[in-house]
Structures are given as C-alpha cells and as structure tokens.
Write an enzyme that holds these catalytic residues in place. Structure first.
Site, PDB file in Angstrom:
ATOM      1  N   GLU A 154      -4.630   2.672  -4.195  1.00 50.37           N
ATOM      2  CA  GLU A 154      -3.173   2.569  -4.198  1.00 50.37           C
ATOM      3  C   GLU A 154      -2.676   1.281  -3.549  1.00 50.37           C
ATOM      4  O   GLU A 154      -1.539   1.186  -3.097  1.00 50.37           O
ATOM      5  CB  GLU A 154      -2.565   3.776  -3.484  1.00 50.37           C
ATOM      6  CG  GLU A 154      -2.945   3.910  -2.016  1.00 50.37           C
ATOM      7  CD  GLU A 154      -4.234   4.699  -1.787  1.00 50.37           C
ATOM      8  OE1 GLU A 154      -4.443   5.158  -0.645  1.00 50.37           O
ATOM      9  OE2 GLU A 154      -5.015   4.848  -2.744  1.00 50.37           O
TER      10      GLU A 154
ATOM     11  N   ASP B 271       0.843  -1.200   0.000  1.00 47.62           N
ATOM     12  CA  ASP B 271       0.000   0.000   0.000  1.00 47.62           C
ATOM     13  C   ASP B 271       0.881   1.255   0.000  1.00 47.62           C
ATOM     14  O   ASP B 271       1.805   1.380   0.818  1.00 47.62           O
ATOM     15  CB  ASP B 271      -0.906   0.009   1.237  1.00 47.62           C
ATOM     16  CG  ASP B 271      -1.961   1.094   1.161  1.00 47.62           C
ATOM     17  OD1 ASP B 271      -2.941   0.909   0.424  1.00 47.62           O
ATOM     18  OD2 ASP B 271      -1.794   2.136   1.826  1.00 47.62           O
TER      19      ASP B 271
END
Length: 247
Positions: free
Chosen positions: A165, A122
């Site tokens: 993301e 992440d």
C-alpha cells in the site's frame, strides 16, 4: 479489418496509409520512367497500353504488398509498446512499478541539477481494510488511492507503486512550498474518497513523508530521507504530512 482497427491506434493507421501512398506513388513514377526508357530503346516510345500497364502493375501488386508489410510492422511496433508497458506498469493501479519508478527518478536526477521532491505515500491501517472487507475490496481501495494520487500530482510528476500500500511520487522542479502543497493535496483528496464496500463507510487516509532537494542528489539518499519522514508521519498520528529539506 474491424479487429485490426481495434488493435492499432489511429496514428498507426495514418502512418500505414501515408507510407503506402508515398511508396506506391514513387513505384508508379519509377515504373513509368523505366517503361518509357525501355520502349524508346526498342520502338518509338511508350504507347497508351504500355503506360496503362506501367501504372496499373505497381498499383495492383506493389500497393497491397506495401500495405501488408507496413501493417505487420505497425502491429509489431504496437505489440512491443504493449509489452514494454506491461513490464513497467503495476497491473493493479496502472502506476509505474517499483523498478520503473526507480529508473525514471534516477534518470531524471542524472539529467537535472535543479530542484525537486520525493514523496512516500502510505495507506494508514490498510491491513484493517483487508481484514474487514477482504482482499478484493482492498484492491479496490488501492485503485482509488492511486487514482487520487495521480489526479493530485501536477502534470510532469512521476507516480509509482513501491509495493503493498505504499506509493512513491517524484515532483521535478518542485520547491519546498510546491512540494508541501502537493503532499497536502494528496492527503486531502484521499481523505475525501467515498469508499463504501458493501454499503459500509470505510474512511481512507494516508501518511506522507517526503524530502526536497536543490542541486545534485542521489536517489538512495532521497529514498532514505523520505522513508525516515514517512516513519515520523506514522508516529505523529497518521493522516498527516512530514517533510524535510535534503542537505
């Protein structure tokens, strides 16, 4: 024809040429045999003119027809492959999309009872990138992140964009040492990215949570454990790796 060559890959053209040649040759042989059998029934056998007709007819008519049919078949096959790729690939990063990644990992777990690892990657403070430089630069950052992850993952690894993301990485047959090494490689390669939107340096980093397993494993359980470790990595200051061994 130039446009067609751009549409179809080289192996498709080789298949078209091979099939067209083989089928045309068989048609010519069959035509000669049948013509000779017919001519022997009504005369002394095939003459030069009859032989020429029996060869030229399938060559002139059958060859182009077979080529055309094979061309359309390969174009349809290629179009179906492209549609399948679009349905399973994330448009921005060229990684697998969430659904395709989940299916790929689940299928592997069902077929293998050895070992492996699931990692969640992440991007840290990604909202800040979008807020400072705009979403177009945020998209560029995601492309750079995805490229770094794919380079860092060894051949055979599966990479998918889970959303936003966050990326997933599945490492078949990886033991805990190999999984730790791969995770650290991803983290360091992302940190080395030179991302300078508008000439302004913008360091990128990722937090990575993961779990390794040995023996039978369920995707839902690995997902839960990797997500938990990702949460731990975020709380440990980010730009770090947190791993655990599944029970």
């Amino acid at each position: 024809m130039t446009g067609l060559h751009k549409q179809l890959p080289k192996y498709a053209w080789l298949r078209i040429q091979r099939v067209t040649g083989v089928v045309t040759a068989l048609s010519i042989v069959l035509s000669v045999v049948m013509t000779n059998a017919i001519m022997e029934t009504f005369s002394a056998g095939v003459n030069v003119q009859g032989l020429a007709v029996s060869i030229l007819t399938p060559l002139a008519l059958g060859g182009p027809m077979i080529f055309f049919l094979m061309l359309k078949h390969e174009q349809l096959r290629h179009a179906n492959r492209q549609l399948e790729k679009l349905a399973t690939t994330d448009w921005l990063t060229a990684c697998l999309n969430r659904g395709a990644f989940t299916r790929a990992v689940t299928q592997h777990l069902g077929a293998s009872r050895r070992q492996g690892a699931l990692l969640f990657v992440d991007a840290d403070d990604f909202k800040g990138v979008n807020d400072r430089f705009g979403h177009d630069q945020g998209d560029e950052a995601l492309r750079l992140l995805a490229a770094a992850i794919q380079v860092a993952v060894s051949e055979g690894g599966i990479v998918g964009r889970l959303g936003g993301e966050e990326f997933g990485v599945f490492l078949p047959d990886a033991d805990p040492v190999a999984a730790d090494r791969a995770a650290e490689q991803i983290r360091s390669m992302v940190a080395a990215i030179a991302f300078e939107p508008g000439g302004m340096p913008c360091p990128l980093s990722v937090s990575i949570g993961g779990t390794t397993f040995a023996g039978p494993a369920e995707f839902s359980e690995l997902y839960r454990l990797a997500d938990q470790r990702l949460y731990d990595a975020k709380n440990s200051g980010r730009d770090c790796v947190a791993m655990m061994q599944a029970a």
